[in-house]
Design an enzyme around this catalytic site. Structure first.
Site, PDB file in Angstrom:
ATOM      1  CE1 TYR A  58      -3.451   2.376   0.621  1.00  0.00           C
ATOM      2  CE2 TYR A  58      -1.915   3.850   1.921  1.00  0.00           C
ATOM      3  CZ  TYR A  58      -2.824   3.857   1.490  1.00  0.00           C
ATOM      4  OH  TYR A  58      -3.527   5.132   1.082  1.00  0.00           O
ATOM      5  CD  GLU A 104      -6.068   4.729  -1.571  1.00  0.00           C
ATOM      6  OE1 GLU A 104      -6.543   4.162  -1.821  1.00  0.00           O
ATOM      7  OE2 GLU A 104      -6.272   4.462   0.195  1.00  0.00           O
TER       8      GLU A 104
END
Ligand code: GDP
Ligand code: MN
Length: 389
Positions: A108, A196
């Site tokens: 992530y 993101e």
């Protein structure tokens, strides 16, 4: 302002972030064309301004052209409901067809504007693929955080520290440096508020690739970022908010039936609270801003009434920069021009309040006047037509 995954990937690729090859399709035929060009297998991904597509059937691995065609046919023209959308979902007008990636591990990576430190913060984790909110709640210790000093920028040292923190090795450390640098510069130079990459994957060959990408931008900076503004897709936005923005009104659609026309964000929030307290539900947040001309008031009425659920309108103006007489003229003009029949409650205070009230009183229209915010909210709740049982 949000953009699509394929747009974010193209933008980040310009800053050196590695992304898979892909093609954009607005029809099943185009999707098959890209699949043939890229070589099967491919992943077909619905393009909507929301995450959680994988779990909702919006991201699928396809081994044959027939599968690509069937999936694209199933997605295009429909609405996709994910954990991150409302019950209506978002319309799918395009799909992104991407060369499939062999995934060894999902990481992530996120960059956000941290309000507390007033700086860009990088958040990274070895545990990618799942939603960051869930990860932060369940395993907060699995998150690495780094706040970037704008005077220094992202250093190679900082990048290496993050890469080591993620357990990356060998060439991956330099690749992570490239990914981080690219994301940081894209964030800073395009006035983003969020980047993101979830997941950022390590491929079977050991390379880092951004498999998903999400970006949001500061709408107040769009005037100086025409290349970003051009990426806007109004089809993904609330049409009510869209129309309001064109008149310089701040509007947020809600699900009640009391339409609100207020000046000032704080007063608008307070008015919504008072409506709730009086037993009603606001249909919207609307701030007409300072210096509202009668024309702007009319535009505000149009915006609020475009919502078919509205059964009464509450106008609440505390005029400092505004002038009550102007607002009152706008209300009367709107009532006549738009041929209104629903009840309108008007509460005016501040500059030129006497003139404003006189205009309302002498209009001959069935406008309901109120002196205080509490009275206005209660009057609006009372004025709602009774629902048929
Ligand atoms: P999201 O659900 O909206 O966040 O969409 P993502 O783009 O993150 O895709 C969801 C999941 O699909 C990813 O976490 C991956 O596990 C999987 N996925 C996406 N692309 C590929 C691919 O090329 N190969 C494989 N094997 N899985 C993929
Ligand atoms: Mn994702």
């Amino acid at each position: 302002m949000d953009i699509h995954e394929h747009q974010a990937k193209a933008l980040l690729a310009d800053f050196g972030v590695p992304v898979p090859d892909g093609g954009l399709a607005f029809s099943p035929e185009q999707a098959v064309y890209h699949a043939r060009r890229l070589g099967l297998p491919v992943v077909v991904k619905a393009q909507v301004h929301a995450g959680g597509r994988g779990a909702a059937g919006g991201v699928k691995f396809c081994r044959t052209e027939a599968e690509v065609a069937a999936l694209a046919t199933g997605l295009l023209g429909k609405r996709l409901v994910t954990k991150q959308t409302d019950a209506q979902g978002k319309p799918v007008h395009r799909v992104w067809v991407e060369a499939a990636t062999n995934i060894a591990q999902e990481l992530y990576l996120g960059l956000v504007l941290d309000r507390k430190s007033e700086r860009i913060m990088i958040v990274a984790s070895r545990e990618g693929g799942i939603e960051i909110e869930d990860l932060a709640e369940q395993r907060p210790e699995a998150l690495l955080r780094m706040v970037i000093d704008p005077a220094v920028g992202l250093t190679d040292f900082g990048s290496r520290e993050l890469a080591f923190g993620l357990g990356l090795k060998g060439a991956q450390v330099a690749q992570m440096g490239q990914v981080l640098r690219g994301c940081y510069r894209a964030f800073r130079d395009r006035d983003a508020i969020m980047v993101e990459i979830n997941p950022l994957v390590i491929t079977g060959a050991g390379d880092l690739v951004a498999l998903d990408a999400k970006m949001s931008f500061d709408t107040n900076a769009l005037f100086r970022r025409p290349e970003v503004a051009a990426l806007r897709d109004p089809g993904q936005e609330d049409p009510r908010e869209d129309a309001a923005a064109e008149h310089g009104l701040s509007y947020v659609g809600l699900d009640g039936d009391i339409g609100c026309i207020i000046n000032g964000a704080g007063l608008a929030m307070a008015s919504m609270d008072m409506i709730q307290l009086a037993g009603g539900k606001p249909a919207n947040f609307l701030d007409i801003g300072g210096g509202a001309s009668p024309e702007r008031v009319v535009a505000a009425f149009r915006t609020v009434l475009a919502d078919g659920n509205v059964s009464v309108v509450l106008v609440n103006i505390f005029a400092g920069i505004n002038r009550c007489d102007w607002v009152a003229k706008g209300v009367v003009q709107a009532y006549r021009e738009l041929g209104l029949t629903l009840p309108v409650v008007v509460r005016l205070a501040g500059t030129n309040v006497e003139e404003g009230r006189a205009i309302i009183a002498s209009s001959g229209l069935p406008l309901i006047s109120a002196d205080t915010l509490a009275e206005a909210a209660a009057a609006a709740v009372r004025a709602r037509p009774r629902m048929a049982a």
